[in-house]
Scaffold this motif. Structure first.
Motif, short mmCIF file in Angstrom:
data_model
loop_
_atom_site.label_atom_id
_atom_site.label_comp_id
_atom_site.label_asym_id
_atom_site.label_seq_id
_atom_site.Cartn_x
_atom_site.Cartn_y
_atom_site.Cartn_z
N LYS A 1 -3.32 -8.52 5.54
CA LYS A 1 -2.61 -10.37 5.85
C LYS A 1 -1.20 -9.95 5.95
N ILE B 1 -0.51 -5.89 -11.08
CA ILE B 1 1.29 -7.59 -11.29
C ILE B 1 1.45 -8.26 -9.54
N ILE C 1 6.78 -7.03 1.34
CA ILE C 1 6.69 -7.64 2.48
C ILE C 1 7.55 -7.24 3.93
N TYR D 1 12.78 -3.72 7.65
CA TYR D 1 11.58 -3.55 6.93
C TYR D 1 11.52 -2.31 7.09
N ARG E 1 1.91 -12.78 8.22
CA ARG E 1 2.78 -12.96 6.68
C ARG E 1 4.30 -13.24 7.02
N GLY F 1 -5.20 -6.80 -0.28
CA GLY F 1 -4.55 -5.85 0.96
C GLY F 1 -4.42 -4.61 0.01
N LEU G 1 3.92 -12.50 -11.72
CA LEU G 1 4.70 -11.78 -12.11
C LEU G 1 6.38 -11.65 -10.82
N1 NAP Z 1 -0.54 -3.91 6.63
C1 NAP Z 1 0.78 -2.25 7.02
O1 NAP Z 1 0.16 -2.82 8.15
C2 NAP Z 1 1.15 -1.69 6.31
C3 NAP Z 1 1.60 -0.65 6.70
C4 NAP Z 1 2.21 0.42 6.21
C5 NAP Z 1 2.55 -0.31 4.55
N2 NAP Z 1 2.24 -1.10 4.12
C6 NAP Z 1 3.13 -1.45 2.87
O2 NAP Z 1 2.00 -0.98 1.97
C7 NAP Z 1 2.08 -2.43 1.00
C8 NAP Z 1 1.26 -3.67 0.96
O3 NAP Z 1 0.73 -3.74 2.16
P1 NAP Z 1 -0.40 -4.71 2.58
O4 NAP Z 1 -0.74 -4.66 3.63
O5 NAP Z 1 -1.38 -4.80 1.16
O6 NAP Z 1 0.31 -6.10 1.93
P2 NAP Z 1 -0.27 -7.84 1.90
O7 NAP Z 1 -1.32 -7.52 1.77
O8 NAP Z 1 0.78 -9.05 2.14
O9 NAP Z 1 -0.33 -8.22 -0.41
C9 NAP Z 1 0.73 -7.81 -0.09
C10 NAP Z 1 0.81 -7.55 -2.10
O10 NAP Z 1 2.07 -8.13 -3.22
C11 NAP Z 1 2.07 -8.86 -3.93
N3 NAP Z 1 3.31 -9.63 -3.41
C12 NAP Z 1 4.47 -9.69 -2.28
N4 NAP Z 1 5.42 -9.96 -2.92
C13 NAP Z 1 5.93 -10.04 -4.25
C14 NAP Z 1 6.04 -10.30 -5.36
N5 NAP Z 1 7.65 -11.07 -5.15
N6 NAP Z 1 6.11 -9.97 -6.55
C15 NAP Z 1 5.42 -9.86 -7.34
N7 NAP Z 1 4.19 -9.02 -5.68
C16 NAP Z 1 4.36 -9.88 -4.71
C17 NAP Z 1 1.10 -10.06 -3.03
O11 NAP Z 1 0.83 -11.02 -3.64
P3 NAP Z 1 1.64 -12.09 -4.13
O12 NAP Z 1 2.05 -13.09 -3.02
O13 NAP Z 1 1.05 -12.59 -4.92
O14 NAP Z 1 2.62 -12.15 -4.80
C18 NAP Z 1 -0.33 -9.27 -2.25
O15 NAP Z 1 -0.69 -8.63 -3.63
C19 NAP Z 1 4.54 -2.79 1.50
O16 NAP Z 1 4.56 -1.61 0.85
C20 NAP Z 1 3.92 -2.69 2.88
O17 NAP Z 1 5.17 -2.78 2.98
C21 NAP Z 1 1.71 -1.80 5.30
#
Ligand code: NAP
Length: 289
Positions: free
Chosen positions: A217, A61, A119, A181, A221, A42, A88
């Protein structure tokens, strides 16, 4: 020209910084690393790639080792930088000790910390499982705060490096149907801007990256794939968000809102009365039955 500009910018950023030779000596011979939480996929993976493309060695991480290894191999092949990984769960106890142990093993220090792992949770607040609510608070708020507090003082001593915290457009407004969130991201943005103000002129960058919906994703999720916003608001690519985030960080912008439309949405959310905006946001975040 770019180098001259960046050097001038760094001098301005360090205008209040005075070196402490004894404290600085502790970092001699150590290598600087960029720590990216959630760096296996992501937005985190794309942010890690941006730092790597600009020559920074990385420590990624996340929980799943296999994805971390794949991400590290891909970035290493693409850019040639060194990429270390740490499997971790950031909500578990002893997180900073575990990260410090890896840094020590590689004779490295945290030059930049990208607090990206996060998340979401979708649904009415009273229906959410209490343990899911706790997990979100532990990751989106507690872990980010702990890492920022732990690594920032040494960055101030060195008068360089910084923190890049990933927030969300949702941080600008209460979000019915994603209440925890949205509230967690309001915390991230408030903390980041306040600490950025406290450390201005000391050489460190403390920045928030505030994306709108991004194509990852993440939504699936948290069970929000059927929410109205997924149909009506086109997502940005994680790559475009990361490029904007890296640029904003390099320039030391306290807040970067990527995209052309999102800055206007952010402004509207801040200036329009909550009585008008919150119901609209609530409908957009509602899941279709
Ligand atoms: N996607 C959007 O529309 C969006 C918009 C605005 C802001 N954001 C923010 O952007 C950030 C990244 O979002 P994303 O869309 O890239 O999410 P993502 O695709 O779901 O990726 C999440 C990442 O965080 C890791 N992770 C989740 N729980 C964890 C834990 N307990 N310990 C360590 N690592 C953990 C996951 O790997 P593992 O599952 O292997 O741990 C994965 O590498 C988040 O803070 C989200 O709030 C996202």
């Amino acid at each position: 020209m770019t180098n001259f500009f960046m050097r001038a910018l760094q001098s301005w950023r360090r205008r209040w910084w005075r070196p402490d030779p004894a404290a600085l000596a502790a970092y001699a011979g150590l290598r600087p690393l960029v720590i990216v939480t959630g760096g296996s996929e992501g937005i985190g993976l794309e942010l890690a790639r941006q730092f790597a493309l600009h020559g920074h060695d990385l420590l990624l991480i996340a929980r799943r080792r296999e994805l971390l290894d794949q991400a590290a191999a891909r970035i290493k092949a693409e850019t040639g930088v060194d990429v270390f990984v740490l499997a971790l769960d950031l909500t578990s106890p002893g997180v900073v000790e575990a990260i410090d142990a890896v840094l020590a093993a590689h004779r490295a220090y945290a030059d930049v910390v990208v607090n990206n792992a996060g998340i979401g949770l979708s649904g009415p607040f009273h229906e959410l499982a209490p343990e899911d609510v706790q997990r979100l608070v532990d990751l989106n708020i507690a872990a980010l705060t702990r890492l920022t507090r732990h690594y920032l003082p040494a960055m101030r001593t060195r008068g360089q490096g910084g923190i890049l915290n990933v927030g969300s457009l949702g941080g600008y407004i209460p979000g019915p149907n994603q209440a925890v969130y949205y509230a967690s991201k309001a915390y991230v943005q408030s903390l980041t801007e306040a600490v950025a103000a406290e450390t201005a002129g000391e050489g460190v960058r403390v920045c928030a990256l505030v994306p709108g919906p991004v194509d990852t994703k993440f939504h699936e999720r948290m069970g929000a794939e059927t929410a109205f916003y997924r149909t009506f608001i086109p997502p940005t690519s994680a790559q475009a968000v990361a490029r904007a985030g890296y640029r904003g960080y390099r320039l030391g912008w306290r807040v970067t809102v990527p995209g052309l439309v999102n800055p206007f949405l952010a402004l509207a959310m801040r200036i329009l009365p909550h009585r008008i905006v919150i119901p609209i946001v609530g409908v957009l975040l509602q899941q279709r039955r």
